[in-house]
Design a protein around this motif. Structure first.
Motif, short mmCIF file in Angstrom:
data_model
loop_
_atom_site.label_atom_id
_atom_site.label_comp_id
_atom_site.label_asym_id
_atom_site.label_seq_id
_atom_site.Cartn_x
_atom_site.Cartn_y
_atom_site.Cartn_z
N TYR A 1 -4.87 -22.78 27.59
CA TYR A 1 -5.98 -23.52 26.40
C TYR A 1 -5.52 -25.68 27.17
O TYR A 1 -6.29 -25.40 27.72
N ASP A 2 -4.24 -24.88 26.91
CA ASP A 2 -3.40 -26.83 27.56
C ASP A 2 -3.83 -27.31 29.05
O ASP A 2 -3.63 -28.45 29.08
N LEU A 3 -3.88 -25.81 29.72
CA LEU A 3 -4.00 -26.35 31.45
C LEU A 3 -5.42 -26.45 31.16
O LEU A 3 -5.64 -27.11 32.44
N TRP A 4 -6.06 -25.71 31.00
CA TRP A 4 -7.70 -26.38 30.68
C TRP A 4 -8.08 -27.48 30.25
O TRP A 4 -8.59 -28.17 31.41
N GLU A 5 -7.39 -28.27 29.33
CA GLU A 5 -7.43 -29.13 28.85
C GLU A 5 -6.67 -30.33 30.00
O GLU A 5 -7.49 -31.33 30.54
N LEU A 6 -5.84 -29.75 30.23
CA LEU A 6 -5.28 -30.79 31.79
C LEU A 6 -6.54 -30.65 33.32
O LEU A 6 -6.59 -32.35 33.59
#
Length: 757
Positions: free
Chosen positions: A274-279
């Motif tokens: 999820y974190d990488l998707w937001e980035l």
């Protein structure tokens, strides 16, 4: 309201004066979070300038994140002190073996003595127990034979103290995790208090068990994950790297204690995705910066845990280098590396030849040697011919001679040249002691239906066509030679097409309680139907040292995992053992006896604090209702004050992470086929306790204007403490009448009939 006004942190909204508030973190594992009321109307709409500026600060370093208020450290010290006091109180009682101490204490002794053993769990927890015992002066000589055995002069407190120390750390870990997620001191205190006064957590922390070690690494991983998330505005800073690396270290620790540590790996993995998707959606970040983020997480959360996990097994195999009770669970090649094993430093011919005298070991876990003896199958059990079984011990009746199927000549005669057995050859196996051939036919096996019986048949090696077997080596081509120890052999019966195997079933007394051997018509690639050659005698062939045939580290690592997985799936309850079902656990339906049964015994009973556990169960339902109402209200564009928006963010995103953790550590047990016990729920219980702190704190702040909720808040805070006062003898031990006796100090407290104290 100006765009971005809803990004005030709860801490800032409550007393950071007129200073510029720090930007609110992007949501983690949760869901879509389009906030109503600002310029960002929908998720698919244009991004507002405030959001773009907030995201651009991710690479620029941005303002420093607010450090926890100094007010938070004093309560942390108090809850830590209470946690350690409650876990170390009466740690020496009872001075005898309790419950699974008989397993894990014994395994700690094996490490001290460097004796090889088998367990269904990875080695880290037992290694740490052994290390704690060694450093505290325990010499590894106590037998840990059975629960109730007195420790007498043996030093067991070091191992119990180590487990109690790690169990005591769970409370401050939960406190810091909830404080970081909610920025609420009251939520953190409520979660910590629930764990301090839970009788189940106290009991599980006071004995030589893997559970406190597992939960220590699990909670350490969650805390580290939350901490590195909190530095999202300062990526690649020293604190960000520290917490990211510590997350990987804790993941390796959790996996290295029990395989259920994979659940927290999944939790961290989902958070990372999820974190990488937001980035990826942050247009202010260059592709190079995105690549750095990806590589940092690959290294710290994948490669580092795998390297540490592998290193644990390297230490495990290096320390346990002496033959012991675990030898028989592993292959002959594996056993050849153990000092004291009959295969260690032995020299044998490398390749199989006709005329060789051999033993064959089944590859199933704890598989025996192909065996026969002069006893016949009884009347009514197939054909009345000589029994063929699998025997777990070395014996002269395990010896077989390899002969050609169409010749009965003595191939060990010096006048005959050596002829090697190759993949695809048709052979005959003659039992050395009785001169009967390995034989099968379409009579039903003694215990396994639809399998064919295997017997010894013939006189002095002369039998019939049902004595012929095709030898096949897994993964080899026709004409290849067969290696001692290393080749995995399948014997296919030429007449019926069935495959020789061991079912693992124990024969009745007429079969000397040895293991059933059958010929199965169902062709399956299972260890039950595979064999390897262990002993090999042929004076016409040169001997080589088995050292050259020893498996490599990757091979023994793979084999140990296959054996552990098969062992886990095959776990069955012991006689008179109390097992449970997953639906029992959240309702505290049934506990576990750790020590004692009768009135005169010192009794310890693993049972959660009833008020705590039922409060946690109610909270899960309450959280789902509150989260649903909040999402619906936000979707409908209901205007919320800044503080209520902050509370909604805490409820949905912080509470959502914890709720996901509970689901991941609870629901998989419904799909497991192995035997289950009450203590398997405790990792999930940690998440439900943290969720209780966040949910009730949020609810009481939502409804702060309602006076009636003040009394509810007091009940939530003080009822668990009162329940602990009533039930603490379950953890610290009790002697005297059982709870069913009116004279018992526990009289009237058996609120459920399924409780057995």
């Amino acid at each position: 309201m100006p765009c971005g006004a809803d990004s005030l942190s709860l801490g800032a909204a409550r007393g950071h004066g007129g200073a510029q508030p720090p930007a609110r973190r992007l949501p983690r594992v949760g869901a879509r979070m389009p906030l109503p009321g600002g310029c960002c109307q929908t998720e698919s709409g244009p991004r507002c300038g405030g959001l773009r500026q907030r995201r651009s600060r991710r690479t620029a370093g941005g303002p420093s994140r607010p450090s926890p208020s100094p007010r938070a450290w004093a309560p942390l010290a108090v809850v830590t002190l209470l946690s350690f006091a409650s876990r170390f109180y009466r740690l020496s009682e009872p001075p005898h073996v309790c419950w699974d101490e008989t397993h894990f204490g014994k395994m700690g002794s094996y490490y001290i003595n460097r004796t090889f053993f088998f367990d269904v769990h990875p080695p880290l927890g037992k290694m740490l127990i052994g290390l704690a015992g060694y450093l505290s002066g325990y010499d590894g000589t106590f037998s840990f034979q059975k629960p109730g055995d007195k420790y007498e002069n043996h030093n067991y407190l070091g191992m119990r103290g180590f487990c109690a120390f790690l169990g005591s750390c769970l409370v401050p870990f939960a406190y810091l995790t909830v404080l970081e997620l909610s920025k609420s001191l009251s939520a953190a205190l409520l979660a910590a208090s629930i764990l301090i006064f839970d009788t189940g957590c106290i009991t599980l922390s006071q004995y030589i068990l893997l559970d406190p070690i597992l939960m220590f690494f699990l909670m350490g991983a969650v805390l580290s994950m939350v901490k590195y998330n909190s530095y999202a505005e300062r990526p690649f800073s020293a604190p960000w790297w520290f917490w990211l690396n510590l997350t990987g270290v804790n993941l390796a620790g959790a996996m290295g204690v029990k395989f259920v540590g994979l659940f927290v790996v999944l939790l961290v993995g989902l958070n990372t995705v999820y974190d990488l998707w937001e980035l990826l959606g942050d247009l202010s970040l260059s592709l190079v910066t995105l690549g750095k983020h990806l590589l940092a997480r690959v290294f710290c959360l994948i490669l580092l845990p795998l390297a540490l996990y592998t290193a644990q097994f390297a230490v495990h195999f290096a320390v346990l280098n002496k033959s012991g009770p675990g030898d028989g669970f592993f292959s002959s090649a594996f056993q050849s590396r153990l000092i004291g094993n009959n295969l260690h430093n032995v020299s044998v011919p490398e390749h199989l030849a006709y005329g060789s005298v051999i033993t064959m070991k089944n590859l199933r876990m704890a598989g025996g040697y192909l065996h026969s003896h002069g006893h016949l199958y009884p009347e009514g059990v197939g054909a009345r011919q000589q029994q063929v079984t699998a025997y777990l011990h070395k014996d002269s009746n395990n010896l077989w001679i390899i002969k050609k199927h169409d010749s009965n000549t003595d191939l060990l005669d010096p006048s005959y040249s050596v002829e090697f057995v190759k993949h695809g050859d048709v052979i005959r196996l003659e039992h050395k002691e009785t001169s009967r051939n390995l034989h099968s036919h379409q009579h039903e096996a003694p215990m396994t239906r639809k399998h064919f019986q295997v017997t010894g048949y013939g006189i002095n090696g002369t039998g019939d066509a049902n004595d012929f077997w095709r030898v096949e080596v897994v993964g080899r081509k026709a004409g290849k030679l067969i290696k001692v120890l290393r080749s995995q052999i399948r014997l296919t019966h030429l007449a019926t097409g069935c495959i020789l195997g061991s079912t693992g079933k124990t024969l009745p007394k007429w079969g000397w309680e040895q293991v059933e051997v059958t010929c199965t018509p169902y062709v399956k690639e299972t260890p039950n139907a595979l064999w390897n050659v262990e002993d090999h005698i042929n004076p016409k062939l040169p001997n080589i040292s088995l050292d050259v045939l020893k498996p490599s580290f990757p091979e023994i690592l793979l084999e140990s995992h296959m054996v552990m997985i098969r062992g886990n799936s095959g776990l069955k309850p012991k006689e008179n053992e109390v097992t449970s079902k997953p639906w029992h656990w959240p309702i505290n339906y049934q506990g576990l006896r750790f020590s004692g049964v009768n009135e005169t015994d010192y009794r310890v009973y693993l049972l959660g604090n009833p008020v705590v556990w039922w409060l946690n169960l109610i909270t899960i339902g309450l959280y789902l209702i509150m989260a649903t109402c909040t999402i619906v209200a936000m979707k409908r564009g209901v205007e919320l004050s800044t503080e209520l928006k902050e509370l909604s963010d805490v409820l949905l995103h912080s509470g959502g992470q914890i709720m996901l953790g509970w689901l991941l550590h609870y629901l998989p047990f419904f799909m497991m086929g192995r035997v289950l016990y009450f203590h398997h729920y405790f990792p999930a219980m940690l998440f439900s306790s943290m969720l209780t702190g966040i949910t009730w704190d949020t609810l009481l702040k939502f409804c702060a204007w309602r006076l009636s909720f003040c009394s509810v808040g007091r009940r939530v805070c003080f009822d668990p403490l009162h329940s602990f006062y009533l039930f603490y003898p379950l953890s610290y031990g009790m002697v005297g009448p059982l709870a069913s006796d009116p004279k018992s100090p526990m009289a009237g407290l058996k609120w459920l009939e399924s409780w057995e104290f």
